[in-house]
Motif scaffolding. Sequence first.
Motif, mmCIF file in Angstrom:
data_model
loop_
_atom_site.group_PDB
_atom_site.id
_atom_site.type_symbol
_atom_site.label_atom_id
_atom_site.label_comp_id
_atom_site.label_asym_id
_atom_site.label_seq_id
_atom_site.Cartn_x
_atom_site.Cartn_y
_atom_site.Cartn_z
ATOM 1 N N LYS A 1 47.705 6.550 7.234
ATOM 2 C CA LYS A 1 49.017 7.032 6.808
ATOM 3 C C LYS A 1 48.853 7.704 5.441
ATOM 4 N N PRO A 2 49.751 8.616 5.102
ATOM 5 C CA PRO A 2 49.632 9.285 3.809
ATOM 6 C C PRO A 2 49.878 8.314 2.673
ATOM 7 N N LYS A 3 49.175 8.486 1.570
ATOM 8 C CA LYS A 3 49.410 7.670 0.392
ATOM 9 C C LYS A 3 50.120 8.533 -0.638
ATOM 10 N N SER A 4 49.376 9.424 -1.261
ATOM 11 C CA SER A 4 50.086 10.327 -2.161
ATOM 12 C C SER A 4 49.445 11.697 -2.201
ATOM 13 N N LYS B 1 39.841 24.957 1.257
ATOM 14 C CA LYS B 1 38.702 24.374 0.554
ATOM 15 C C LYS B 1 39.125 23.578 -0.672
ATOM 16 N N GLU B 2 40.029 22.644 -0.446
ATOM 17 C CA GLU B 2 40.462 21.806 -1.565
ATOM 18 C C GLU B 2 40.917 20.439 -1.060
ATOM 19 N N VAL B 3 40.814 19.468 -1.974
ATOM 20 C CA VAL B 3 41.314 18.126 -1.695
ATOM 21 C C VAL B 3 42.807 18.146 -1.986
ATOM 22 N N VAL B 4 43.605 17.667 -1.031
ATOM 23 C CA VAL B 4 45.051 17.823 -1.177
ATOM 24 C C VAL B 4 45.813 16.514 -1.341
ATOM 25 N N GLY B 5 45.237 15.400 -0.867
ATOM 26 C CA GLY B 5 45.991 14.158 -0.971
ATOM 27 C C GLY B 5 45.147 12.954 -0.620
ATOM 28 N N THR B 6 45.774 11.781 -0.722
ATOM 29 C CA THR B 6 45.082 10.550 -0.363
ATOM 30 C C THR B 6 45.801 9.899 0.813
ATOM 31 N N SER B 7 45.052 9.067 1.522
ATOM 32 C CA SER B 7 45.622 8.355 2.658
ATOM 33 C C SER B 7 45.049 6.947 2.691
ATOM 34 N N VAL B 8 45.693 6.100 3.481
ATOM 35 C CA VAL B 8 45.277 4.708 3.601
ATOM 36 C C VAL B 8 44.949 4.415 5.059
ATOM 37 N N VAL B 9 43.881 3.694 5.281
ATOM 38 C CA VAL B 9 43.540 3.271 6.638
ATOM 39 C C VAL B 9 44.484 2.156 7.053
ATOM 40 N N MET C 1 36.688 -2.863 -0.673
ATOM 41 C CA MET C 1 37.424 -1.590 -0.584
ATOM 42 C C MET C 1 36.469 -0.416 -0.682
ATOM 43 N N ASN C 2 36.527 0.460 0.301
ATOM 44 C CA ASN C 2 35.668 1.640 0.271
ATOM 45 C C ASN C 2 36.493 2.917 0.227
ATOM 46 N N GLN D 1 27.248 10.813 13.202
ATOM 47 C CA GLN D 1 27.262 10.337 11.824
ATOM 48 C C GLN D 1 28.699 10.102 11.361
ATOM 49 N N ALA D 2 29.561 11.041 11.718
ATOM 50 C CA ALA D 2 30.973 10.915 11.357
ATOM 51 C C ALA D 2 31.580 9.692 12.056
ATOM 52 N N ARG D 3 31.195 9.493 13.305
ATOM 53 C CA ARG D 3 31.700 8.331 14.037
ATOM 54 C C ARG D 3 31.268 7.033 13.368
ATOM 55 N N ASN D 4 30.014 6.975 12.967
ATOM 56 C CA ASN D 4 29.535 5.762 12.314
ATOM 57 C C ASN D 4 30.317 5.491 11.035
ATOM 58 N N ASN D 5 30.674 6.547 10.343
ATOM 59 C CA ASN D 5 31.492 6.365 9.147
ATOM 60 C C ASN D 5 32.888 5.864 9.504
ATOM 61 N N LEU D 6 33.439 6.394 10.580
ATOM 62 C CA LEU D 6 34.749 5.903 11.036
ATOM 63 C C LEU D 6 34.689 4.406 11.323
ATOM 64 N N LYS D 7 33.580 4.005 11.951
ATOM 65 C CA LYS D 7 33.422 2.596 12.311
ATOM 66 C C LYS D 7 33.292 1.695 11.090
ATOM 67 N N ALA D 8 32.841 2.283 10.002
ATOM 68 C CA ALA D 8 32.650 1.494 8.779
ATOM 69 C C ALA D 8 33.930 1.405 7.960
ATOM 70 N N MET D 9 34.946 2.130 8.349
ATOM 71 C CA MET D 9 36.191 2.130 7.586
ATOM 72 C C MET D 9 36.980 0.855 7.838
ATOM 73 N N LYS D 10 37.487 0.276 6.740
ATOM 74 C CA LYS D 10 38.247 -0.962 6.840
ATOM 75 C C LYS D 10 39.716 -0.701 6.519
ATOM 76 N N LYS D 11 40.542 -1.594 7.047
ATOM 77 C CA LYS D 11 41.963 -1.504 6.744
ATOM 78 C C LYS D 11 42.163 -1.480 5.226
ATOM 79 N N ASN D 12 43.060 -0.620 4.795
ATOM 80 C CA ASN D 12 43.395 -0.440 3.374
ATOM 81 C C ASN D 12 42.374 0.357 2.556
ATOM 82 N N ASP D 13 41.309 0.804 3.202
ATOM 83 C CA ASP D 13 40.430 1.745 2.513
ATOM 84 C C ASP D 13 41.199 3.033 2.233
ATOM 85 N N ILE D 14 40.745 3.721 1.195
ATOM 86 C CA ILE D 14 41.426 4.956 0.790
ATOM 87 C C ILE D 14 40.583 6.160 1.199
ATOM 88 N N ALA D 15 41.237 7.165 1.754
ATOM 89 C CA ALA D 15 40.510 8.380 2.132
ATOM 90 C C ALA D 15 41.181 9.602 1.520
#
Length: 134
Positions: A85-88, A56-64, A1-2, A33-47
């Motif tokens: 999809k949105p998580k919380s 300029k703020e973090v507003v929520g979490t999401s799931v791949v 999980m990443n 660089q951003a693309r390479n990070n997208l490629k490294a994302m796995k299902k169920n990773d949290i973003a």
Amino acid sequence: MNYWILKTEPGAYSYGDLVKDGKTLWDGVRNYQARNNLKAMKKNDIALIYHSVTDKEVVGTSVVTKEHFQDPTDNTGTWVVVEIKPKSKLKKTVSLAEIKSEKILSDISLVKHSRLSVMPITKKHFDKILKMSS
DNA sequence: GCCAACGTTGGC
DNA sequence: GCCAACGTTGGC
């Protein structure tokens, strides 16, 4: 999980839009660089979703929900998207200023590489930001 | 292959 | 709105 941070300009596409849509393709990334990070994302990773420029703020979490595949808005075959999809929604948003004021967060990519739109974050830092949001 | 010019991003 | 940082482009 990443763990990841996805940046967006809320004027273009906000976390609220994601909640409304239920899921979305994270398209339009045109940086290697951003693309390479997208490629490294796995299902169920949290973003974490970060609103740049105006908020300029973090507003929520999401799931791949779907790992990378070709960006349908790109016909060169160079760029990819993931589906999330949105998580919380965070109880309390965490501003860039707050993140910068925390010593252990002062050298994360969000601060150091402010122009990178998809970036990894360690679990430790992820947890810290979540803690700051409650 | 180098590097100047240019465009874009995003914090302030 | 400004400007620094950075990535990309194109001439040589």
